[in-house]
Design a protein around this motif. Structure first.
Motif, short mmCIF file in Angstrom:
data_model
loop_
_atom_site.label_atom_id
_atom_site.label_comp_id
_atom_site.label_asym_id
_atom_site.label_seq_id
_atom_site.Cartn_x
_atom_site.Cartn_y
_atom_site.Cartn_z
N UNK A 178 0.86 -1.18 0.00
CA UNK A 178 0.00 0.00 0.00
C UNK A 178 0.90 1.22 0.00
N UNK A 179 0.86 2.00 -1.08
CA UNK A 179 1.68 3.20 -1.18
C UNK A 179 3.16 2.91 -0.95
N UNK A 180 3.62 1.76 -1.43
CA UNK A 180 5.01 1.32 -1.29
C UNK A 180 5.43 1.16 0.18
N UNK A 181 4.45 1.04 1.07
CA UNK A 181 4.71 0.97 2.51
C UNK A 181 4.76 -0.49 2.96
N UNK A 182 5.89 -0.98 3.48
CA UNK A 182 5.99 -2.38 3.88
C UNK A 182 5.14 -2.75 5.09
N UNK A 183 4.64 -1.75 5.82
CA UNK A 183 3.83 -2.05 7.00
C UNK A 183 2.39 -2.43 6.63
N UNK A 184 2.00 -2.22 5.38
CA UNK A 184 0.67 -2.61 4.91
C UNK A 184 0.81 -3.22 3.52
N UNK A 185 0.55 -4.51 3.44
CA UNK A 185 0.69 -5.20 2.16
C UNK A 185 -0.20 -6.44 2.15
N UNK A 186 -0.30 -7.06 0.98
CA UNK A 186 -1.16 -8.24 0.87
C UNK A 186 -0.64 -9.16 -0.22
N UNK A 213 -7.64 -11.69 -8.05
CA UNK A 213 -6.43 -11.90 -8.84
C UNK A 213 -5.56 -10.66 -8.84
N UNK A 214 -6.10 -9.54 -9.34
CA UNK A 214 -5.36 -8.27 -9.36
C UNK A 214 -5.99 -7.34 -8.33
N UNK A 215 -5.16 -6.65 -7.54
CA UNK A 215 -5.73 -5.79 -6.51
C UNK A 215 -4.80 -4.63 -6.19
N UNK A 216 -5.36 -3.61 -5.56
CA UNK A 216 -4.58 -2.45 -5.16
C UNK A 216 -5.24 -1.73 -4.00
N UNK A 217 -4.43 -1.09 -3.15
CA UNK A 217 -4.91 -0.40 -1.97
C UNK A 217 -5.32 1.04 -2.30
N UNK A 218 -6.28 1.55 -1.55
CA UNK A 218 -6.60 2.98 -1.61
C UNK A 218 -5.53 3.74 -0.83
N UNK A 219 -5.41 5.07 -1.01
CA UNK A 219 -4.39 5.84 -0.29
C UNK A 219 -4.46 5.70 1.22
N UNK A 220 -5.67 5.62 1.77
CA UNK A 220 -5.82 5.49 3.22
C UNK A 220 -5.49 4.09 3.71
N UNK A 223 -9.36 0.56 1.92
CA UNK A 223 -10.06 -0.15 0.84
C UNK A 223 -9.08 -0.86 -0.08
N UNK A 224 -9.54 -1.98 -0.60
CA UNK A 224 -8.80 -2.71 -1.62
C UNK A 224 -9.72 -2.90 -2.81
N UNK A 225 -9.30 -2.45 -3.97
CA UNK A 225 -10.04 -2.76 -5.18
C UNK A 225 -9.41 -4.00 -5.80
N UNK A 226 -10.25 -4.92 -6.27
CA UNK A 226 -9.71 -6.17 -6.78
C UNK A 226 -10.61 -6.70 -7.91
N UNK A 227 -10.04 -7.59 -8.69
CA UNK A 227 -10.81 -8.24 -9.75
C UNK A 227 -10.94 -9.72 -9.45
N UNK A 278 -7.88 -3.40 -11.74
CA UNK A 278 -8.26 -2.16 -11.05
C UNK A 278 -7.11 -1.59 -10.21
N UNK A 279 -7.06 -0.28 -10.12
CA UNK A 279 -6.08 0.40 -9.26
C UNK A 279 -6.64 1.74 -8.85
N UNK A 280 -6.35 2.17 -7.63
CA UNK A 280 -6.79 3.48 -7.17
C UNK A 280 -5.85 4.57 -7.67
N UNK A 281 -6.40 5.75 -7.90
CA UNK A 281 -5.57 6.91 -8.15
C UNK A 281 -4.92 7.32 -6.83
N UNK A 282 -3.76 8.00 -6.88
CA UNK A 282 -3.06 8.36 -5.64
C UNK A 282 -3.89 9.21 -4.69
#
Length: 474
Positions: A178-186, A213-220, A223-227, A278-282
């Motif tokens: 999440x935002x290149x942050x190692x403390x939050x990942x999946x 399959x494909x997913x990405x975190x929101x800036x906060x 939320x995770x958007x995924x397919x 899917x991916x969130x905008x920054x």
């Protein structure tokens, strides 16, 4: 015991003679107009100040090599060049935001050949120090012995964060920060009782988000958007097209981690379309994704064209917008990723389909979100598959997977994007041993950059897999 000065001097001179006899130095050099045949190709590349040494070999049957990089000189026997870590760091620090002229001279068939000089542009814009990726066979019959590793790109330290030995030889999906942050990942571990392994400051939990399959975190990070996909492999009769992978069905959702609920929209779950990537905008205001009209598969696979779209999202209320806007419908678009500063949208284009890693024509393109202009990135792309990419946190670097060497094995390449948005020639992830890629029988898949080392290991993941999965409700 203190040695007499005469004996000490004798030993010193003898040592110098011995060393010089071990590694010949250039004499009667014949100049060549050709660049040295380096592997990996590190000629005229832009590199970050904090990168590990660019160790390389010369694709030539040579007896010795001399490398001059600025005032630094390295002499080596054989065709391999391995830099001392301390010397390399000093070289990088001395030349931050400067060019280094590099001269390679090689002893080939008894004659010293001086190759054409090249340059390394060292920039003080550092790249995120950690890279995670999946190691997997590049073939199509079966996956086996899959690993997810994290590598410190500032040196050669490697750790496994997902390993087949601890996970009953299961298949593992990509590891996303999440935002290149190692403390939050999946990461996602498949198979019976599988699930998404969520890392929150080293505390791991298993989420029941079926089919993601494909997913990405929101800036906060809430939320995770995924397919969700039903993936089908199909085999080609043409030798140059070994495999095609397509989706028989795919939809996009949003998972609310805080309230354990799934958020959906009919615009992202249209039965007449395939929605994916899917991916969130920054800023969290949009979800970017790809969508294609359904066609008869696999017979009409060449008519499967994915467009780039975006739809609004409200992080405060967790609601999806009511209108989807098409941004791009040129060829088939995959893997949209926006730079953290919000300036650039990087994506892959292929002639058709949704699995560009198997398409030699797959290239990267970059859209300037402020002007709408598109860079075809000719200096970045190759004649083989160039795809799956992620950004460094400062928006100056991205990593991508390329099969440019042999068309089979994917390797991580780094590319610098300067302040004017100009992409520079990419370079391959350096390895401790120059022959590493010649001997490696795994493909580097889904590379992701992170700002630090993740606070868990393979044993933590194995323990998390034994937990009861947290369910999500509509």
């Amino acid at each position: 015991m203190k040695l007499p000065s005469s004996i000490f001097l004798y030993l010193l001179l003898s040592s110098a003679v011995f060393c010089s006899s071990c590694t010949p130095t250039p004499e009667n050099v014949q100049q060549s107009s050709e660049l040295p045949p380096l592997y990996p190709d590190y000629c005229d590349v832009t590199i970050p100040e904090n990168i590990a040494p660019l160790n390389f070999l010369l694709r030539a049957d040579c007896e010795a090599i001399e490398v001059k990089a600025g005032t630094f000189v390295l002499n080596a026997k054989g065709n391999e060049v391995v830099f001392d870590m301390d010397d390399w760091k000093e070289l990088m620090q001395q030349h931050a935001d400067k060019e280094i002229e590099v001269m390679v001279t090689a002893l080939i068939d008894g004659s010293w050949i001086g190759f054409k000089t090249f340059h390394w542009l060292v920039v003080s814009d550092k790249i995120d120090p950690y890279l995670s990726y999946r190691l997997i066979e590049p073939d199509y019959e079966i996956w086996n012995n899959v690993q997810i590793q994290q590598r410190c790109v500032e040196n050669f330290d490697v750790d496994a964060i997902g390993h087949y030995e601890q996970l009953e030889n299961r298949c593992m999906n990509c590891h996303i920060y999440a935002n290149q942050d190692p403390s939050l990942s999946m990461m996602y571990v498949r198979g019976p009782d599988g699930g998404a392994i969520l890392n929150e400051n080293g505390q791991l939990s298993k989420l029941h988000i079926p089919g993601s399959v494909y997913f990405g975190f929101s800036p906060s990070g809430r939320y995770i958007t995924y397919s969700t996909q039903k993936i089908i492999p199909a085999f080609h009769s043409l030798a140059q097209k070994r495999l095609e992978v397509y989706d028989a069905a795919s939809n996009v959702y949003v998972a609310d981690i805080g309230e354990h609920r799934i958020i959906s929209s009919p615009l992202l779950c249209d039965s007449l379309k395939f929605e994916t990537f899917p991916t969130f905008s920054p800023d969290g205001k949009y979800i970017y994704y790809c969508s294609a009209d359904t066609v008869s598969l696999p017979t009409d696979i060449k008519n499967l064209q994915y467009s780039l779209l975006r739809i609004a999202f409200d992080e405060q209320t967790g609601t999806i917008g009511t209108q989807a806007d098409t941004l791009l419908n040129n060829k088939s678009v995959c893997h949209p990723r926006i730079s953290p500063d919000g300036r650039y949208l990087l994506y892959t284009v292929a002639d058709y389909g949704t699995f560009p890693i198997w398409h030699p024509e797959a290239d990267l393109q970059m859209m300037n979100l402020e002007t709408g202009s598109i860079d075809s990135m000719a200096i970045v792309n190759s004649a083989k598959s160039d795809t799956y990419h992620s950004w460094s946190s400062n928006s100056r670097w991205f990593v991508f997977a390329s099969k440019r060497d042999d068309g089979l094995y994917g390797k991580p390449y780094f590319c610098y994007v300067d302040k004017d948005g100009r992409a520079h020639k990419p370079f391959c992830l350096p390895q401790r041993y120059p022959t590493f890629y010649d001997n490696n029988l795994k493909s580097f898949n889904v590379p992701e950059l992170g700002k630090g080392k993740v606070p868990f290991d393979v044993n933590d993941v194995a323990k998390a897999m034994k937990k009861k999965a947290l369910s999500f409700h509509p």
